[in-house]
Design a protein around this motif. Sequence first.
Motif, mmCIF file in Angstrom:
data_model
loop_
_atom_site.group_PDB
_atom_site.id
_atom_site.type_symbol
_atom_site.label_atom_id
_atom_site.label_comp_id
_atom_site.label_asym_id
_atom_site.label_seq_id
_atom_site.Cartn_x
_atom_site.Cartn_y
_atom_site.Cartn_z
ATOM 1 N N THR A 199 -5.021 -9.393 -9.966
ATOM 2 C CA THR A 199 -4.734 -10.339 -10.770
ATOM 3 C C THR A 199 -3.892 -9.691 -11.864
ATOM 4 O OG1 THR A 199 -6.501 -10.416 -12.039
ATOM 5 C CG2 THR A 199 -6.303 -12.004 -10.146
ATOM 6 N N SER A 200 -4.085 -9.809 -13.174
ATOM 7 C CA SER A 200 -3.721 -8.965 -14.365
ATOM 8 C C SER A 200 -4.248 -9.350 -15.602
ATOM 9 C CB SER A 200 -1.805 -9.322 -14.261
ATOM 10 O OG SER A 200 -1.321 -8.445 -15.481
ATOM 11 N N TYR A 240 5.228 -7.303 -7.853
ATOM 12 C CA TYR A 240 5.974 -6.513 -9.080
ATOM 13 C C TYR A 240 6.198 -7.868 -9.990
ATOM 14 C CZ TYR A 240 10.050 -8.094 -6.548
ATOM 15 O OH TYR A 240 10.902 -9.240 -5.955
ATOM 16 N N ASN A 285 10.835 -2.074 -10.486
ATOM 17 C CA ASN A 285 11.618 -3.447 -9.956
ATOM 18 C C ASN A 285 12.146 -4.318 -10.771
ATOM 19 O OD1 ASN A 285 10.933 -3.273 -6.862
ATOM 20 N ND2 ASN A 285 9.029 -2.735 -7.782
ATOM 21 N N PRO A 337 -6.170 -5.653 -13.502
ATOM 22 C CA PRO A 337 -5.853 -4.358 -14.298
ATOM 23 C C PRO A 337 -5.120 -4.727 -15.626
ATOM 24 C CG PRO A 337 -4.825 -4.549 -11.928
ATOM 25 C CD PRO A 337 -5.186 -5.782 -12.446
ATOM 26 N N GLY A 338 -5.255 -3.518 -16.563
ATOM 27 C CA GLY A 338 -4.553 -3.494 -17.678
ATOM 28 C C GLY A 338 -3.135 -2.828 -17.387
ATOM 29 N N ILE A 373 -1.064 0.000 -16.072
ATOM 30 C CA ILE A 373 -1.400 1.101 -14.953
ATOM 31 C C ILE A 373 -0.136 1.671 -14.844
ATOM 32 C CG2 ILE A 373 -2.654 1.871 -12.851
ATOM 33 C CD1 ILE A 373 -4.529 0.172 -14.861
ATOM 34 N N GLY A 387 0.921 -1.120 -0.028
ATOM 35 C CA GLY A 387 -0.076 -0.061 -0.049
ATOM 36 C C GLY A 387 0.787 1.298 0.016
ATOM 37 N N THR A 420 2.316 3.147 -12.534
ATOM 38 C CA THR A 420 2.666 3.039 -11.218
ATOM 39 C C THR A 420 4.244 2.827 -11.357
ATOM 40 O OG1 THR A 420 2.509 0.513 -11.394
ATOM 41 C CG2 THR A 420 0.731 1.768 -10.883
ATOM 42 N N ASN A 421 4.743 2.298 -10.387
ATOM 43 C CA ASN A 421 6.115 2.170 -10.364
ATOM 44 C C ASN A 421 6.442 0.628 -10.723
ATOM 45 O OD1 ASN A 421 7.001 4.544 -9.494
ATOM 46 N ND2 ASN A 421 7.570 4.044 -7.239
ATOM 47 N N ILE A 422 5.701 0.110 -11.258
ATOM 48 C CA ILE A 422 5.854 -1.416 -11.710
ATOM 49 C C ILE A 422 7.190 -1.745 -12.432
ATOM 50 C CG2 ILE A 422 4.541 -1.555 -13.754
ATOM 51 C CD1 ILE A 422 3.575 -4.382 -11.986
ATOM 52 N N LYS A 470 0.384 -15.143 -11.559
ATOM 53 C CA LYS A 470 -1.031 -14.352 -11.803
ATOM 54 C C LYS A 470 -2.317 -15.405 -12.029
ATOM 55 C CE LYS A 470 0.206 -10.071 -10.416
ATOM 56 N NZ LYS A 470 -0.330 -9.523 -9.047
ATOM 57 N N ALA A 489 5.808 -9.811 1.485
ATOM 58 C CA ALA A 489 4.975 -10.636 1.115
ATOM 59 C C ALA A 489 5.650 -11.982 0.608
ATOM 60 C CB ALA A 489 4.092 -10.154 -0.106
ATOM 61 N N GLY A 490 7.089 -11.951 0.284
ATOM 62 C CA GLY A 490 7.625 -12.976 -0.242
ATOM 63 C C GLY A 490 8.379 -13.567 0.785
HETATM 64 N N1 LIG Z 1 0.965 -1.535 -13.114
HETATM 65 C C1 LIG Z 1 0.452 -2.314 -13.983
HETATM 66 O O1 LIG Z 1 0.526 -2.180 -15.226
HETATM 67 C C2 LIG Z 1 -0.006 -3.701 -13.322
HETATM 68 C C3 LIG Z 1 -0.959 -4.487 -14.073
HETATM 69 C C4 LIG Z 1 -1.445 -5.623 -13.764
HETATM 70 C C5 LIG Z 1 -1.180 -6.191 -12.470
HETATM 71 N N2 LIG Z 1 -0.386 -5.236 -11.484
HETATM 72 C C6 LIG Z 1 0.085 -5.656 -10.251
HETATM 73 O O2 LIG Z 1 -0.562 -4.660 -9.215
HETATM 74 C C7 LIG Z 1 0.209 -4.993 -7.962
HETATM 75 C C8 LIG Z 1 0.355 -3.517 -7.626
HETATM 76 O O3 LIG Z 1 1.450 -3.016 -8.471
HETATM 77 P P1 LIG Z 1 1.728 -1.548 -8.957
HETATM 78 O O4 LIG Z 1 1.531 -1.681 -10.298
HETATM 79 O O5 LIG Z 1 0.830 -0.592 -8.122
HETATM 80 O O6 LIG Z 1 3.169 -1.131 -8.521
HETATM 81 P P2 LIG Z 1 3.766 -0.280 -7.457
HETATM 82 O O7 LIG Z 1 3.545 0.962 -7.798
HETATM 83 O O8 LIG Z 1 5.443 -0.763 -7.678
HETATM 84 O O9 LIG Z 1 3.260 -0.603 -6.234
HETATM 85 C C9 LIG Z 1 3.759 -1.985 -5.737
HETATM 86 C C10 LIG Z 1 3.468 -1.980 -4.131
HETATM 87 O O10 LIG Z 1 3.845 -3.320 -3.669
HETATM 88 C C11 LIG Z 1 4.721 -3.296 -2.734
HETATM 89 N N3 LIG Z 1 5.510 -4.515 -2.614
HETATM 90 C C12 LIG Z 1 6.263 -4.782 -3.814
HETATM 91 N N4 LIG Z 1 6.789 -6.126 -3.557
HETATM 92 C C13 LIG Z 1 6.593 -6.380 -2.330
HETATM 93 C C14 LIG Z 1 6.774 -7.294 -1.244
HETATM 94 N N5 LIG Z 1 7.396 -8.332 -1.681
HETATM 95 N N6 LIG Z 1 6.097 -7.341 -0.087
HETATM 96 C C15 LIG Z 1 5.538 -6.231 0.433
HETATM 97 N N7 LIG Z 1 4.958 -5.377 -0.436
HETATM 98 C C16 LIG Z 1 5.686 -5.438 -1.688
HETATM 99 C C17 LIG Z 1 5.653 -1.894 -3.104
HETATM 100 O O11 LIG Z 1 5.839 -1.607 -1.601
HETATM 101 P P3 LIG Z 1 7.412 -1.305 -1.022
HETATM 102 O O12 LIG Z 1 8.207 -0.836 -2.378
HETATM 103 O O13 LIG Z 1 7.206 -0.241 -0.124
HETATM 104 O O14 LIG Z 1 7.541 -2.621 -0.758
HETATM 105 C C18 LIG Z 1 4.126 -1.135 -3.423
HETATM 106 O O15 LIG Z 1 3.716 -0.561 -2.390
HETATM 107 C C19 LIG Z 1 0.926 -5.829 -8.318
HETATM 108 O O16 LIG Z 1 0.744 -7.188 -7.557
HETATM 109 C C20 LIG Z 1 1.273 -5.992 -9.598
HETATM 110 O O17 LIG Z 1 1.885 -7.403 -10.304
HETATM 111 C C21 LIG Z 1 0.294 -4.017 -12.191
#
Ligand SMILES: NC(=O)c1ccc[n+]([C@@H]2O[C@H](COP(=O)([O-])OP(=O)(O)OC[C@H]3O[C@@H](n4cnc5c(N)ncnc54)[C@H](OP(=O)(O)O)[C@@H]3O)[C@@H](O)[C@H]2O)c1
Length: 250
Positions: free
Chosen positions: A136-137, A90, A190, A180-181, A183, A14, A185-187, A154, A61-62
């Motif tokens: 999911t994704s 990520y 990592n 989500p498609g 999005i 979060g 974010t910081n994805i 996923k 979470a890992g």
């Molecule tokens: N962005 C996309 O396009 C997309 C699309 C489909 C699905 N998703 C999924 O959406 C979810 C959220 O990602 P996001 O796109 O919002 O990316 P994000 O902006 O990088 O946020 C990821 C969040 O997860 C936390 N995190 C990562 N690894 C972690 C771990 N091992 N344990 C606990 N916290 C962890 C990060 O916190 P810290 O850095 O503080 O640990 C951060 O708060 C993920 O499951 C991702 O696979 C993303």
Amino acid sequence: MQRFTGKFALITGGTNGMGFATAKQFIHEGGHAIITGRSAETVNHALEQLGPNAHGIVSNAGKMTDIWKLREEVSRYTDSIHLLFVNAGYGKFSGIATVSEEHFDELFDMLVKGTFFTVQQILPLMRSGSSVIFNTSFVTTIGTPHFSVYSAAKSAVVSFIKTFSAELVDQGIRVNGISPGHIKTNIFNNTGLSKDDIDSALQNIIPNIPFKRLGEPEEIAKAVLFLASEDASYIHGEELRVDAGISQIR
Ligand SMILES: NC(=O)c1ccc[n+]([C@@H]2O[C@H](COP(=O)([O-])OP(=O)(O)OC[C@H]3O[C@@H](n4cnc5c(N)ncnc54)[C@H](OP(=O)(O)O)[C@@H]3O)[C@@H](O)[C@H]2O)c1
């Protein structure tokens, strides 16, 4: 709208992206959000922005040692979780020939094992009327080169939507997923890609999105809160796509 007055959400991951946007919106609607992240720095930074109704736990979470402690840590704030958004994660992307065992285990430990045991550990704090929502994704529906491990992980989470919804229905706990498609974010941060590589990947991605733009984290948060609210009282075992149609349109 104040749909969550006095209620608590636990949002894994979060500190940023969709999890952060969901925490912000949940608090805006009267609730308290407990967020997790991997470092005190990121958790505290998010808490400063979210205000007094946000609470933070450093939890990876890992890492099973962290997950075994999670229920006790959450119990410091509440004995009743209304929304569990299992979102932390990520991607890491690599061709089949170059995927290492570490890459495989890292993603499955965090996205599959971590997801499963997070829900298992938090369920004793969940009552009838509460919701589990998995992130999911869209990549579970489309074969994408270099996504084999991430997509498989996923896809296991998609399977949890079905099995958990079957098992938890008698407890009155609704289980759904958000898919989500692309999005904003910081994805990609990592993945080890440079900023230039990320920019060039996005230049290739955006023309293939039916809306020709990335989604905003707030557009996911709105859908998560809909699923967690009384407005979705008859929705169970569903995976809601919020992806501008990318999983459906060619
Ligand atoms: N962005 C996309 O396009 C997309 C699309 C489909 C699905 N998703 C999924 O959406 C979810 C959220 O990602 P996001 O796109 O919002 O990316 P994000 O902006 O990088 O946020 C990821 C969040 O997860 C936390 N995190 C990562 N690894 C972690 C771990 N091992 N344990 C606990 N916290 C962890 C990060 O916190 P810290 O850095 O503080 O640990 C951060 O708060 C993920 O499951 C991702 O696979 C993303």
